[in-house]
Design an enzyme around this catalytic site. Structure first.
Site, PDB file in Angstrom:
ATOM      1  N   LYS A   1      13.749  31.366  59.307  1.00  0.00           N
ATOM      2  CA  LYS A   1      12.406  31.500  59.878  1.00  0.00           C
ATOM      3  C   LYS A   1      12.428  32.361  61.137  1.00  0.00           C
ATOM      4  CE  LYS A   1       8.045  31.007  60.697  1.00  0.00           C
ATOM      5  NZ  LYS A   1       7.353  29.731  60.890  1.00  0.00           N
TER       6      LYS A   1
ATOM      7  N   LYS B   1       6.511  31.823  71.330  1.00  0.00           N
ATOM      8  CA  LYS B   1       7.476  30.716  71.294  1.00  0.00           C
ATOM      9  C   LYS B   1       8.579  30.991  70.285  1.00  0.00           C
ATOM     10  CE  LYS B   1       6.887  27.515  68.512  1.00  0.00           C
ATOM     11  NZ  LYS B   1       7.367  27.106  67.158  1.00  0.00           N
TER      12      LYS B   1
END
Length: 292
Positions: free
Chosen positions: A171, A239
């Protein structure tokens, strides 16, 4: 059909929980903001008043929360999943967090007689709504097989990519590629507009060539129209790129283009665009040429 506790009913988690209910699973949802459980309840699911209540009778606990500290708190905090789930419960973490933390939490889960896979997703709000998410899964083969009936309800592309933490590593790579593509697409559109070329027409032909991509397919129109309602908030991509840069440093990997993309995203967030869709990176790129 499984009894599923779904923790985190935000922009992604809510439609995922509803899909699982509609597939025949018994879904109990929990969210810190109780009102966000309304879509699940309207579909026929159940809302819980606490994590402990949600997971008490669950076969599967699914998480979709914002950041690494949130996952740690939900799992290991007082009244959390590790404290209240029954032995043998399967934990599926759909959140995007640090790979090393995912691996450590899986070890802690096993020590408590639980099973756990990290299963971050790609596809944004549209993918969650349409159940077409791409899901990259880390964990054992056995736990992946156990999770597969749940994953197949909410995802179109579901792949076991390795041991615990591997899903989060993939990811992170995904978010690196997406950020770079967003930045280059923004630059291309600013370039086209500066030369007086109709950007929508240009994108039509670019989409059919080697430059075509899912990013161009889904984000070019938002940039051209200056329409940045969030499907995936830029602050969340910021983030995620922090996870990428930290993991790269730990592995001794140099990411020169990734570092630049991360700085552009950071600048966009600092400029007040964090709550917008990550395609709003266009605004920062355009400002650099005085064309905002």
């Amino acid at each position: 059909m499984a009894r599923i506790a779904f923790i985190g009913l935000g922009i992604m988690g809510s439609p995922m929980a509803v899909h699982l209910h509609n597939a025949g699973h018994r879904v109990v949802g929990y969210n810190r903001t109780a009102a966000k459980a309304a879509p699940l309840v309207e579909a026929g699911g159940t809302a819980a008043a606490s994590i402990a209540e949600a997971v008490a009778d669950a076969d599967v606990v699914a998480l979709m929360v914002t950041d690494t500290p949130d996952v740690v708190d939900v799992l290991t905090g007082g009244g959390g999943v590790f404290e209240t789930a029954r032995p043998g419960t399967l934990v599926i973490d759909f959140s995007t967090i640090r790979p090393d933390t995912a691996a450590r939490l899986a070890e802690q889960a096993r020590a408590r007689g639980l099973r756990m896979v990290d299963a971050p997703v790609s596809g944004g709000e549209a993918g969650a709504r349409d159940a077409t998410l791409s899901i990259m899964v880390g964990g054992t083969e056995e736990d992946f097989a156990a999770a597969r009936p749940v994953l197949d309800v909410v995802g179109r592309t579901v792949v076991h990519v390795g041991p615990s933490g591997a899903g989060q590593t993939v990811k992170a790579a995904n978010q690196l590629v997406v950020a770079g593509n967003l930045a280059l697409l923004a630059e291309a559109l600013v370039f086209l507009e500066a030369h007086g070329v109709d950007a929508a027409t240009a994108v039509e032909v670019l989409r059919g060539g080697l430059a075509g991509s899912a990013i161009m397919e889904h984000k070019a129109a938002k940039m051209i129209d200056r329409s940045f309602d969030p499907g995936f908030r830029l602050e969340l991509h910021h983030k995620d790129l922090g996870i990428v840069t930290s993991a790269a440093r730990e592995a001794g990997v140099v990411l020169p283009l990734g570092a630049l993309a991360a700085q552009l995203v950071a600048a966009a967030r600092a400029g007040g665009d964090g709550a917008l869709d990550h395609s709003a990176l266009f605004r920062t790129v355009a400002r650099l040429s005085g064309r905002d």
